[in-house]
Design a protein around this motif. Structure first.
Motif, PDB file in Angstrom:
ATOM      1  N   MET A 128       0.847  -1.205   0.000  1.00 28.33           N
ATOM      2  CA  MET A 128       0.000   0.000   0.000  1.00 28.33           C
ATOM      3  C   MET A 128       0.879   1.252   0.000  1.00 28.33           C
ATOM      4  N   GLU A 129       0.589   2.183  -0.895  1.00 25.07           N
ATOM      5  CA  GLU A 129       1.413   3.398  -1.017  1.00 25.07           C
ATOM      6  C   GLU A 129       1.215   4.301   0.192  1.00 25.07           C
ATOM      7  N   GLU A 130       2.332   4.830   0.690  1.00 25.63           N
ATOM      8  CA  GLU A 130       2.292   5.691   1.876  1.00 25.63           C
ATOM      9  C   GLU A 130       1.562   6.999   1.563  1.00 25.63           C
ATOM     10  N   ILE A 131       0.708   7.411   2.481  1.00 26.66           N
ATOM     11  CA  ILE A 131      -0.036   8.663   2.319  1.00 26.66           C
ATOM     12  C   ILE A 131       0.893   9.836   2.600  1.00 26.66           C
ATOM     13  N   PHE A 132       0.873  10.840   1.710  1.00 24.35           N
ATOM     14  CA  PHE A 132       1.730  12.016   1.881  1.00 24.35           C
ATOM     15  C   PHE A 132       1.229  12.866   3.051  1.00 24.35           C
ATOM     16  N   SER A 133       2.140  13.174   3.985  1.00 28.87           N
ATOM     17  CA  SER A 133       1.823  14.032   5.130  1.00 28.87           C
ATOM     18  C   SER A 133       2.615  15.320   5.013  1.00 28.87           C
ATOM     19  N   ILE A 134       1.924  16.431   4.782  1.00 27.79           N
ATOM     20  CA  ILE A 134       2.593  17.721   4.638  1.00 27.79           C
ATOM     21  C   ILE A 134       3.329  18.114   5.919  1.00 27.79           C
ATOM     22  N   ILE A 135       2.766  17.758   7.079  1.00 27.85           N
ATOM     23  CA  ILE A 135       3.395  18.124   8.354  1.00 27.85           C
ATOM     24  C   ILE A 135       4.729  17.403   8.508  1.00 27.85           C
ATOM     25  N   GLN A 136       4.731  16.096   8.294  1.00 25.43           N
ATOM     26  CA  GLN A 136       5.971  15.327   8.416  1.00 25.43           C
ATOM     27  C   GLN A 136       6.999  15.770   7.381  1.00 25.43           C
ATOM     28  N   PHE A 137       6.525  16.061   6.168  1.00 29.65           N
ATOM     29  CA  PHE A 137       7.433  16.521   5.111  1.00 29.65           C
ATOM     30  C   PHE A 137       8.121  17.825   5.504  1.00 29.65           C
ATOM     31  N   LEU A 138       7.347  18.783   6.031  1.00 28.28           N
ATOM     32  CA  LEU A 138       7.923  20.072   6.413  1.00 28.28           C
ATOM     33  C   LEU A 138       8.900  19.920   7.579  1.00 28.28           C
ATOM     34  N   LYS A 139       8.581  19.064   8.528  1.00 27.34           N
ATOM     35  CA  LYS A 139       9.501  18.829   9.650  1.00 27.34           C
ATOM     36  C   LYS A 139      10.836  18.294   9.141  1.00 27.34           C
ATOM     37  N   GLN A 140      10.776  17.356   8.197  1.00 31.63           N
ATOM     38  CA  GLN A 140      12.005  16.801   7.630  1.00 31.63           C
ATOM     39  C   GLN A 140      12.762  17.842   6.811  1.00 31.63           C
ATOM     40  N   ALA A 141      12.019  18.675   6.070  1.00 33.70           N
ATOM     41  CA  ALA A 141      12.650  19.710   5.245  1.00 33.70           C
ATOM     42  C   ALA A 141      13.426  20.695   6.112  1.00 33.70           C
ATOM     43  N   VAL A 142      12.850  21.077   7.250  1.00 26.79           N
ATOM     44  CA  VAL A 142      13.535  21.998   8.167  1.00 26.79           C
ATOM     45  C   VAL A 142      14.830  21.365   8.680  1.00 26.79           C
ATOM     46  N   LYS A 143      14.797  20.081   8.966  1.00 24.18           N
ATOM     47  CA  LYS A 143      15.996  19.386   9.467  1.00 24.18           C
ATOM     48  C   LYS A 143      17.123  19.388   8.440  1.00 24.18           C
ATOM     49  N   THR A 144      16.772  19.378   7.150  1.00 25.88           N
ATOM     50  CA  THR A 144      17.807  19.373   6.104  1.00 25.88           C
ATOM     51  C   THR A 144      18.443  20.748   5.914  1.00 25.88           C
ATOM     52  N   GLY A 145      17.846  21.796   6.522  1.00 31.72           N
ATOM     53  CA  GLY A 145      18.351  23.153   6.320  1.00 31.72           C
ATOM     54  C   GLY A 145      17.785  23.825   5.093  1.00 31.72           C
ATOM     55  N   ALA A 146      16.715  23.270   4.519  1.00 29.94           N
ATOM     56  CA  ALA A 146      16.100  23.872   3.330  1.00 29.94           C
ATOM     57  C   ALA A 146      15.524  25.236   3.654  1.00 29.94           C
ATOM     58  N   SER A 147      15.527  26.120   2.658  1.00 25.84           N
ATOM     59  CA  SER A 147      14.903  27.437   2.822  1.00 25.84           C
ATOM     60  C   SER A 147      13.526  27.469   2.178  1.00 25.84           C
ATOM     61  N   ASP A 148      13.304  26.613   1.159  1.00 22.13           N
ATOM     62  CA  ASP A 148      12.040  26.591   0.412  1.00 22.13           C
ATOM     63  C   ASP A 148      11.714  25.163   0.005  1.00 22.13           C
ATOM     64  N   GLU A 149      10.407  24.938  -0.213  1.00 20.88           N
ATOM     65  CA  GLU A 149       9.936  23.656  -0.719  1.00 20.88           C
ATOM     66  C   GLU A 149       8.974  23.905  -1.879  1.00 20.88           C
ATOM     67  N   HIS A 150       9.036  23.045  -2.907  1.00 19.78           N
ATOM     68  CA  HIS A 150       8.154  23.139  -4.070  1.00 19.78           C
ATOM     69  C   HIS A 150       7.397  21.823  -4.221  1.00 19.78           C
ATOM     70  N   LEU A 151       6.062  21.898  -4.226  1.00 19.96           N
ATOM     71  CA  LEU A 151       5.224  20.713  -4.384  1.00 19.96           C
ATOM     72  C   LEU A 151       4.377  20.871  -5.640  1.00 19.96           C
ATOM     73  N   MET A 152       4.521  19.941  -6.587  1.00 20.49           N
ATOM     74  CA  MET A 152       3.801  20.002  -7.864  1.00 20.49           C
ATOM     75  C   MET A 152       3.260  18.628  -8.213  1.00 20.49           C
ATOM     76  N   VAL A 153       2.132  18.610  -8.873  1.00 17.26           N
ATOM     77  CA  VAL A 153       1.525  17.355  -9.313  1.00 17.26           C
ATOM     78  C   VAL A 153       2.426  16.686 -10.360  1.00 17.26           C
ATOM     79  N   GLY A 154       2.654  15.394 -10.170  1.00 19.65           N
ATOM     80  CA  GLY A 154       3.449  14.641 -11.141  1.00 19.65           C
ATOM     81  C   GLY A 154       4.934  14.660 -10.886  1.00 19.65           C
ATOM     82  N   HIS A 155       5.366  15.265  -9.787  1.00 16.12           N
ATOM     83  CA  HIS A 155       6.788  15.345  -9.434  1.00 16.12           C
ATOM     84  C   HIS A 155       6.977  14.992  -7.966  1.00 16.12           C
ATOM     85  N   ALA A 156       8.139  14.478  -7.628  1.00 15.11           N
ATOM     86  CA  ALA A 156       8.516  14.386  -6.221  1.00 15.11           C
ATOM     87  C   ALA A 156       8.758  15.804  -5.707  1.00 15.11           C
TER      88      ALA A 156
END
Length: 365
Positions: free
Chosen positions: A1-29
């Motif tokens: 079963m494909e994992e459900i995308f969680s915006i909260i968990q994604f943002l928490k991980q993005a902050v840990k990487t030191g990212a300044s911005d995130e881009h979410l688009m249909v059809g792309h990771a």
């Protein structure tokens, strides 16, 4: 079963990487911006349902019911203990998309940003306009936040911010900080400035000057004894003056130049330069202080002469972008090649490196 995308968990991980911005688009990771560079995240390709679900999880209640029918909207979201986020919801080829800017809780001190020392003197102005300029992602918001926090920690002032949306959140210290959001607390930037004059301000921060109505209101506020801080998407002092003057009809430009000559206190243009060696970015700054000579050139529309004043004004501690870049090279924070990639005048910077301007600003004394 494909994992459900969680915006909260994604943002928490993005902050840990030191990212300044995130881009979410249909059809792309998802994509992350880290140290100025876009990188694809190691994650599943996003579906329309993923982004629709994400937006409904984070949109404020006042727009949640209609968010999926809107085309462009900005708002803030916060994950307690992690970060604040400026969210832009938009559409691309008819599909929903999100562009997210991370706004950290901690406001850095001026000295921690490696900015020119003159900035702590510039912010001592009692009235007039100080503009921080540069392209998107050049650190303008962070510099402004540091200037406001410097006032907050050292002066007994009333600072009113007018933003769309509110980014950094301030705790009142020696100063009172009143933060107002366009569309929620006030109708527009121009209205926010107009009514702020009845709210006993000392300092007014305008998130961005986008049109002549906002610029006219900012000039009026600065003429009535207030210090106005704002940002513009321009690359240097001369371009900044031209952008402001050209907002107005040609018949009014002589008056605007005179107003600007009387009210403009300084322009701070900045870029962030990535160091491959240190794997981080450093700010390069052009700082123009409006001296009597600069004021005269502004009034007479002799803007080409302003750069010569910038380059030669050791006494006023003005800094050109090239001398700032040269200083970063001299401090071994970036390489000459990295500096040249960000220069607006490569031949001049090459001359500085060859020692033609030996002693300029003390960098090569």
């Amino acid at each position: 079963m494909e994992e459900i995308f969680s915006i909260i968990q994604f943002l928490k991980q993005a902050v840990k990487t030191g990212a300044s911005d995130e881009h979410l688009m249909v059809g792309h990771a998802p994509y992350l911006r880290i140290n100025g560079f876009i990188k694809k995240a190691n994650a599943n390709v996003l579906t329309k349902e993923d982004i629709d679900s994400a937006i409904l999880d984070i949109a404020p209640t006042n727009i949640r019911d209609k968010i999926l029918t809107l085309h462009d909207v900005d708002f803030m979201y916060e994950i307690k203990g992690c970060s604040r986020f400026r969210i832009n919801y938009n559409r691309q080829l008819g599909m929903p998309a999100l562009v997210i800017r991370n706004i950290p809780y901690q406001i850095p001190k001026l000295k921690d940003l490696a900015l020119p020392d003159i900035l702590s003197s510039v912010i001592e102005a009692q009235n007039g306009i100080i503009l921080v300029t540069g392209p998107t992602g050049s650190g303008k918001s962070t510099t402004i936040a540091s200037l406001i926090d410097h006032i907050n920690e050292t002066k007994g002032k009333h600072v009113i911010t007018i933003e769309d949306p509110i980014e950094y959140v301030f705790d009142s210290k020696k100063s009172i900080i009143s933060q107002r959001q366009v569309g929620i607390d006030t109708k527009s930037f121009a209205d926010g400035i107009k009514y702020s004059l009845r709210q006993d301000p000392d300092v007014i921060f305008i998130g961005e000057i986008r049109d002549k109505e906002t610029m006219a209101a900012a000039l009026k506020a600065s003429e009535t004894g207030h210090l106005v801080l704002s940002t513009l998407h321009t690359n240097d002092a001369v371009q900044t003056v031209n952008r402001i003057v050209n907002m107005f009809d040609e018949a009014n430009r002589i008056i605007i130049r005179k107003q600007l000559a009387e009210t403009l206190r300084a322009t701070i243009a900045q870029k962030l330069v990535y160091s491959t060696k240190n794997e981080k970015r450093y700010p390069a700054c052009e700082v123009m202080v409006v001296t009597p000579t600069v004021k005269d050139y502004l009034t007479k529309d002799n803007l080409d002469a302003i750069y010569d004043v910038l380059r030669d004004s050791n006494a006023e501690d003005m800094v050109t972008m090239n001398t700032s870049l040269a200083s970063l090279v001299n401090s071994e924070l970036i390489t000459q090649e990295e500096a040249l990639q960000h220069s607006n005048d490569v031949p001049e910077l090459e001359k500085i490196f060859r020692g033609v301007y030996l002693g300029t600003k003390g960098y090569y004394e």
